[in-house]
Design a protein around this motif. Structure first.
Motif, mmCIF file in Angstrom:
data_model
loop_
_atom_site.group_PDB
_atom_site.id
_atom_site.type_symbol
_atom_site.label_atom_id
_atom_site.label_comp_id
_atom_site.label_asym_id
_atom_site.label_seq_id
_atom_site.Cartn_x
_atom_site.Cartn_y
_atom_site.Cartn_z
ATOM 1 N N ALA A 19 0.837 -1.210 0.000
ATOM 2 C CA ALA A 19 0.000 0.000 0.000
ATOM 3 C C ALA A 19 0.866 1.253 0.000
ATOM 4 N N CYS A 20 1.931 1.242 0.786
ATOM 5 C CA CYS A 20 2.853 2.386 0.796
ATOM 6 C C CYS A 20 3.503 2.565 -0.569
ATOM 7 N N ALA A 21 3.927 1.459 -1.164
ATOM 8 C CA ALA A 21 4.581 1.532 -2.473
ATOM 9 C C ALA A 21 3.656 2.119 -3.521
ATOM 10 N N ARG A 22 2.401 1.721 -3.503
ATOM 11 C CA ARG A 22 1.445 2.217 -4.497
ATOM 12 C C ARG A 22 1.156 3.705 -4.336
ATOM 13 N N CYS A 23 1.435 4.221 -3.150
ATOM 14 C CA CYS A 23 1.254 5.665 -2.901
ATOM 15 C C CYS A 23 2.586 6.400 -3.009
ATOM 16 N N ASP A 24 3.558 5.752 -3.637
ATOM 17 C CA ASP A 24 4.900 6.327 -3.819
ATOM 18 C C ASP A 24 5.560 6.701 -2.501
ATOM 19 N N GLN A 25 5.330 5.905 -1.492
ATOM 20 C CA GLN A 25 5.928 6.110 -0.178
ATOM 21 C C GLN A 25 6.954 5.004 0.102
ATOM 22 N N TRP A 26 7.970 4.919 -0.765
ATOM 23 C CA TRP A 26 8.958 3.861 -0.650
ATOM 24 C C TRP A 26 9.711 3.925 0.680
ATOM 25 N N ALA A 27 10.003 5.138 1.172
ATOM 26 C CA ALA A 27 10.747 5.268 2.427
ATOM 27 C C ALA A 27 9.922 4.721 3.600
ATOM 28 N N LEU A 28 8.634 5.021 3.616
ATOM 29 C CA LEU A 28 7.760 4.493 4.662
ATOM 30 C C LEU A 28 7.661 2.974 4.548
ATOM 31 N N ALA A 29 7.596 2.470 3.327
ATOM 32 C CA ALA A 29 7.541 1.027 3.111
ATOM 33 C C ALA A 29 8.782 0.353 3.703
ATOM 34 N N LEU A 30 9.950 0.949 3.495
ATOM 35 C CA LEU A 30 11.178 0.369 4.038
ATOM 36 C C LEU A 30 11.230 0.475 5.555
#
Length: 118
Positions: A19-30
């Motif tokens: 879900a984070c990745a799809r919202c372009d939140q790669w840093a939060l995903a990591l």
């Protein structure tokens, strides 16, 4: 009032990362991925693949390769999805890293697909 409790597992953790990745939140995903690992969450390749895919979407190739390496250190065997996403994260700007990733794929005896075949 009915209350639904969802027990966290590798699939719910992976869903959060995706879900984070799809919202372009790669840093939060990591950060979530690291947090799950630190909390001793169930380790499953699907969670690592989701984190690698988040890096791919953000074109963060160094981070993608780091997640891939951490999976291997934890004795999780990367699959074609892991290597394809990591190679894609390398994009055109890091072609040497992409070739290195593909060579590791062969070393790990992971069958290539149309995307990773040279």
């Amino acid at each position: 009032t009915a209350r639904w409790l969802l027990e966290p597992d590798s699939f719910t953790n992976s869903g959060c990362i995706t879900a984070c990745a799809r919202c372009d939140q790669w840093a939060l995903a990591l950060r979530l991925h690291r947090g799950f690992l630190e909390d001793g969450a169930d380790l499953h390749l699907i969670t690592f693949n989701s984190a690698i895919a988040a890096c791919e979407r953000g074109t963060k190739w160094l981070q993608a390769l780091d997640v891939l390496s951490s999976a291997r250190r934890l004795r999780l065997f990367a699959d074609v999805v892991s290597f394809s996403s990591a190679t894609s994260a390398c994009g055109q700007g890091a072609w040497q890293a992409a070739l290195f990733c593909m060579a590791n794929m062969a070393t790990c005896r992971v069958a290539s697909n149309d995307y990773t075949r040279i």
